[in-house]
Scaffold this motif. Structure first.
Motif, PDB file in Angstrom:
ATOM      1  N   GLN A  74      -2.344   1.578  -5.468  1.00  0.00           N
ATOM      2  CA  GLN A  74      -3.619   1.210  -6.057  1.00  0.00           C
ATOM      3  C   GLN A  74      -3.601   1.353  -7.572  1.00  0.00           C
ATOM      4  O   GLN A  74      -4.402   0.743  -8.258  1.00  0.00           O
ATOM      5  CB  GLN A  74      -4.740   2.079  -5.492  1.00  0.00           C
ATOM      6  CG  GLN A  74      -4.979   1.879  -4.023  1.00  0.00           C
ATOM      7  CD  GLN A  74      -5.601   0.542  -3.736  1.00  0.00           C
ATOM      8  OE1 GLN A  74      -4.967  -0.497  -3.837  1.00  0.00           O
ATOM      9  NE2 GLN A  74      -6.860   0.554  -3.382  1.00  0.00           N
ATOM     10  N   TYR A  75      -2.705   2.154  -8.096  1.00  0.00           N
ATOM     11  CA  TYR A  75      -2.658   2.380  -9.538  1.00  0.00           C
ATOM     12  C   TYR A  75      -2.535   1.063 -10.300  1.00  0.00           C
ATOM     13  O   TYR A  75      -3.120   0.896 -11.352  1.00  0.00           O
ATOM     14  CB  TYR A  75      -1.491   3.315  -9.865  1.00  0.00           C
ATOM     15  CG  TYR A  75      -1.450   3.731 -11.303  1.00  0.00           C
ATOM     16  CD1 TYR A  75      -2.398   4.620 -11.794  1.00  0.00           C
ATOM     17  CD2 TYR A  75      -0.492   3.233 -12.162  1.00  0.00           C
ATOM     18  CE1 TYR A  75      -2.377   4.998 -13.129  1.00  0.00           C
ATOM     19  CE2 TYR A  75      -0.463   3.610 -13.486  1.00  0.00           C
ATOM     20  CZ  TYR A  75      -1.409   4.491 -13.960  1.00  0.00           C
ATOM     21  OH  TYR A  75      -1.390   4.855 -15.268  1.00  0.00           O
ATOM     22  N   VAL A  93       8.301  10.513 -12.312  1.00  0.00           N
ATOM     23  CA  VAL A  93       7.008  10.988 -11.816  1.00  0.00           C
ATOM     24  C   VAL A  93       7.116  11.293 -10.327  1.00  0.00           C
ATOM     25  O   VAL A  93       6.652  12.332  -9.856  1.00  0.00           O
ATOM     26  CB  VAL A  93       5.886   9.961 -12.090  1.00  0.00           C
ATOM     27  CG1 VAL A  93       4.579  10.391 -11.429  1.00  0.00           C
ATOM     28  CG2 VAL A  93       5.686   9.769 -13.589  1.00  0.00           C
ATOM     29  N   TYR A  94       7.752  10.403  -9.584  1.00  0.00           N
ATOM     30  CA  TYR A  94       7.911  10.628  -8.150  1.00  0.00           C
ATOM     31  C   TYR A  94       8.701  11.909  -7.902  1.00  0.00           C
ATOM     32  O   TYR A  94       8.372  12.684  -7.006  1.00  0.00           O
ATOM     33  CB  TYR A  94       8.584   9.428  -7.474  1.00  0.00           C
ATOM     34  CG  TYR A  94       8.505   9.512  -5.971  1.00  0.00           C
ATOM     35  CD1 TYR A  94       7.412   8.991  -5.295  1.00  0.00           C
ATOM     36  CD2 TYR A  94       9.503  10.135  -5.240  1.00  0.00           C
ATOM     37  CE1 TYR A  94       7.320   9.079  -3.922  1.00  0.00           C
ATOM     38  CE2 TYR A  94       9.413  10.232  -3.862  1.00  0.00           C
ATOM     39  CZ  TYR A  94       8.329   9.697  -3.207  1.00  0.00           C
ATOM     40  OH  TYR A  94       8.242   9.798  -1.843  1.00  0.00           O
ATOM     41  N   SER A  95       9.746  12.159  -8.697  1.00  0.00           N
ATOM     42  CA  SER A  95      10.533  13.390  -8.551  1.00  0.00           C
ATOM     43  C   SER A  95       9.670  14.628  -8.773  1.00  0.00           C
ATOM     44  O   SER A  95       9.782  15.612  -8.048  1.00  0.00           O
ATOM     45  CB  SER A  95      11.696  13.414  -9.546  1.00  0.00           C
ATOM     46  OG  SER A  95      12.629  12.426  -9.249  1.00  0.00           O
ATOM     47  N   ILE A  96       8.805  14.566  -9.775  1.00  0.00           N
ATOM     48  CA  ILE A  96       7.913  15.693 -10.066  1.00  0.00           C
ATOM     49  C   ILE A  96       6.973  15.924  -8.886  1.00  0.00           C
ATOM     50  O   ILE A  96       6.798  17.059  -8.423  1.00  0.00           O
ATOM     51  CB  ILE A  96       7.118  15.431 -11.371  1.00  0.00           C
ATOM     52  CG1 ILE A  96       8.064  15.465 -12.570  1.00  0.00           C
ATOM     53  CG2 ILE A  96       5.989  16.450 -11.540  1.00  0.00           C
ATOM     54  CD1 ILE A  96       7.452  14.911 -13.851  1.00  0.00           C
ATOM     55  N   VAL A  97       6.384  14.850  -8.391  1.00  0.00           N
ATOM     56  CA  VAL A  97       5.453  14.959  -7.265  1.00  0.00           C
ATOM     57  C   VAL A  97       6.189  15.472  -6.034  1.00  0.00           C
ATOM     58  O   VAL A  97       5.714  16.373  -5.338  1.00  0.00           O
ATOM     59  CB  VAL A  97       4.769  13.597  -6.987  1.00  0.00           C
ATOM     60  CG1 VAL A  97       3.970  13.632  -5.694  1.00  0.00           C
ATOM     61  CG2 VAL A  97       3.875  13.202  -8.157  1.00  0.00           C
ATOM     62  N   GLY A 112      -2.354  11.517   0.532  1.00  0.00           N
ATOM     63  CA  GLY A 112      -3.478  11.233  -0.358  1.00  0.00           C
ATOM     64  C   GLY A 112      -3.477  12.159  -1.568  1.00  0.00           C
ATOM     65  O   GLY A 112      -3.710  11.730  -2.700  1.00  0.00           O
ATOM     66  N   PHE A 113      -3.186  13.427  -1.337  1.00  0.00           N
ATOM     67  CA  PHE A 113      -3.107  14.397  -2.430  1.00  0.00           C
ATOM     68  C   PHE A 113      -1.952  14.041  -3.358  1.00  0.00           C
ATOM     69  O   PHE A 113      -2.098  14.018  -4.575  1.00  0.00           O
ATOM     70  CB  PHE A 113      -2.933  15.812  -1.887  1.00  0.00           C
ATOM     71  CG  PHE A 113      -2.763  16.849  -2.951  1.00  0.00           C
ATOM     72  CD1 PHE A 113      -3.855  17.305  -3.681  1.00  0.00           C
ATOM     73  CD2 PHE A 113      -1.510  17.359  -3.249  1.00  0.00           C
ATOM     74  CE1 PHE A 113      -3.698  18.252  -4.682  1.00  0.00           C
ATOM     75  CE2 PHE A 113      -1.345  18.305  -4.245  1.00  0.00           C
ATOM     76  CZ  PHE A 113      -2.447  18.755  -4.958  1.00  0.00           C
ATOM     77  N   ARG A 114      -0.791  13.731  -2.778  1.00  0.00           N
ATOM     78  CA  ARG A 114       0.369  13.366  -3.597  1.00  0.00           C
ATOM     79  C   ARG A 114       0.084  12.122  -4.419  1.00  0.00           C
ATOM     80  O   ARG A 114       0.484  12.022  -5.574  1.00  0.00           O
ATOM     81  CB  ARG A 114       1.612  13.161  -2.726  1.00  0.00           C
ATOM     82  CG  ARG A 114       2.147  14.475  -2.165  1.00  0.00           C
ATOM     83  CD  ARG A 114       3.371  14.267  -1.328  1.00  0.00           C
ATOM     84  NE  ARG A 114       2.979  13.554  -0.124  1.00  0.00           N
ATOM     85  CZ  ARG A 114       3.792  12.847   0.631  1.00  0.00           C
ATOM     86  NH1 ARG A 114       5.049  12.724   0.343  1.00  0.00           N
ATOM     87  NH2 ARG A 114       3.350  12.241   1.713  1.00  0.00           N
ATOM     88  N   ARG A 115      -0.637  11.148  -3.840  1.00  0.00           N
ATOM     89  CA  ARG A 115      -0.985   9.943  -4.581  1.00  0.00           C
ATOM     90  C   ARG A 115      -1.884  10.280  -5.772  1.00  0.00           C
ATOM     91  O   ARG A 115      -1.694   9.768  -6.875  1.00  0.00           O
ATOM     92  CB  ARG A 115      -1.669   8.925  -3.677  1.00  0.00           C
ATOM     93  CG  ARG A 115      -1.904   7.593  -4.392  1.00  0.00           C
ATOM     94  CD  ARG A 115      -2.690   6.599  -3.586  1.00  0.00           C
ATOM     95  NE  ARG A 115      -4.084   6.999  -3.619  1.00  0.00           N
ATOM     96  CZ  ARG A 115      -4.858   7.133  -2.541  1.00  0.00           C
ATOM     97  NH1 ARG A 115      -4.382   6.891  -1.352  1.00  0.00           N
ATOM     98  NH2 ARG A 115      -6.110   7.505  -2.662  1.00  0.00           N
ATOM     99  N   ARG A 142      -4.374  21.413  -9.497  1.00  0.00           N
ATOM    100  CA  ARG A 142      -5.746  21.908  -9.289  1.00  0.00           C
ATOM    101  C   ARG A 142      -6.759  20.784  -9.428  1.00  0.00           C
ATOM    102  O   ARG A 142      -7.690  20.666  -8.622  1.00  0.00           O
ATOM    103  CB  ARG A 142      -6.067  23.033 -10.282  1.00  0.00           C
ATOM    104  CG  ARG A 142      -5.562  24.400  -9.839  1.00  0.00           C
ATOM    105  CD  ARG A 142      -6.133  25.517 -10.698  1.00  0.00           C
ATOM    106  NE  ARG A 142      -5.657  25.485 -12.075  1.00  0.00           N
ATOM    107  CZ  ARG A 142      -4.485  25.957 -12.469  1.00  0.00           C
ATOM    108  NH1 ARG A 142      -3.662  26.502 -11.595  1.00  0.00           N
ATOM    109  NH2 ARG A 142      -4.121  25.879 -13.735  1.00  0.00           N
ATOM    110  N   LYS A 143      -6.571  19.936 -10.421  1.00  0.00           N
ATOM    111  CA  LYS A 143      -7.494  18.831 -10.674  1.00  0.00           C
ATOM    112  C   LYS A 143      -7.472  17.841  -9.511  1.00  0.00           C
ATOM    113  O   LYS A 143      -8.502  17.260  -9.167  1.00  0.00           O
ATOM    114  CB  LYS A 143      -7.111  18.118 -11.979  1.00  0.00           C
ATOM    115  CG  LYS A 143      -8.036  16.994 -12.355  1.00  0.00           C
ATOM    116  CD  LYS A 143      -7.630  16.392 -13.681  1.00  0.00           C
ATOM    117  CE  LYS A 143      -8.537  15.239 -14.060  1.00  0.00           C
ATOM    118  NZ  LYS A 143      -8.138  14.622 -15.316  1.00  0.00           N
ATOM    119  N   SER A 144      -6.327  17.643  -8.882  1.00  0.00           N
ATOM    120  CA  SER A 144      -6.168  16.670  -7.812  1.00  0.00           C
ATOM    121  C   SER A 144      -6.625  17.189  -6.463  1.00  0.00           C
ATOM    122  O   SER A 144      -6.774  16.401  -5.526  1.00  0.00           O
ATOM    123  CB  SER A 144      -4.714  16.213  -7.723  1.00  0.00           C
ATOM    124  OG  SER A 144      -4.309  15.613  -8.932  1.00  0.00           O
ATOM    125  N   ALA A 145      -6.814  18.490  -6.343  1.00  0.00           N
ATOM    126  CA  ALA A 145      -7.185  19.090  -5.051  1.00  0.00           C
ATOM    127  C   ALA A 145      -8.569  18.674  -4.609  1.00  0.00           C
ATOM    128  O   ALA A 145      -9.404  18.274  -5.323  1.00  0.00           O
ATOM    129  CB  ALA A 145      -7.103  20.602  -5.144  1.00  0.00           C
TER     130      ALA A 145
END
Length: 145
Positions: A74-75, A93-97, A112-115, A142-145
């Protein structure tokens, strides 16, 4: 004659992965071998029943899989043309996630959280012009939670 694959960013990750495999004229075994996973694991990725790790993505990206299409989901709908991040940056970015979005037992957190984490990091890169040296991943989590 094979029809042209519809590259709709609203498709699931697995559908986009299958689209890319088809575009490259590879079967599941061949792409799995490139990513160093079994044909069964490749099929599970394409069925959205498992999520690949960053190593797999970097390996398949090296043979022409468009990681920008594969990962952006969706990004892509929320940014204008010319602002799409390069495949190598998306891989980072994917590696970090992949590394940080795990529970205490090492199991990947909800997709959904990872996205949301992925999108937050991409937004940060867009605003800063690069991946910040002092990426505060805990703040993003924290912001994404």
């Amino acid at each position: 004659m094979q029809s042209i694959v519809n590259n709709n960013v609203n498709d699931s990750f697995g559908t986009r992965l299958r689209n890319e495999r088809t575009r490259l004229k590879l079967n599941q075994t061949q792409l799995g071998n490139i990513g160093e996973v079994s044909r069964v694991t490749q099929a599970l990725y394409e069925a959205d029943e498992r999520s690949p790790n960053a190593e797999y993505l970097m390996k398949i990206g090296s043979v022409g899989v468009r990681l920008d299409y594969l990962l952006n989901e969706q990004y892509l709908n929320n940014i204008s043309e010319g602002e799409i991040l390069e495949s190598s940056t998306l891989g980072q970015v994917y590696s970090i996630v992949d590394h940080h979005c795990r529970d205490n037992q090492g199991v990947l957190l909800d997709v959904g959280f990872r996205r949301r984490v992925f999108e937050e990091i991409c937004d940060l890169i867009q605003s800063e012009g690069k991946l910040p040296d002092d990426l505060r991943i805990q703040d993003i989590l924290r912001k994404s939670a």
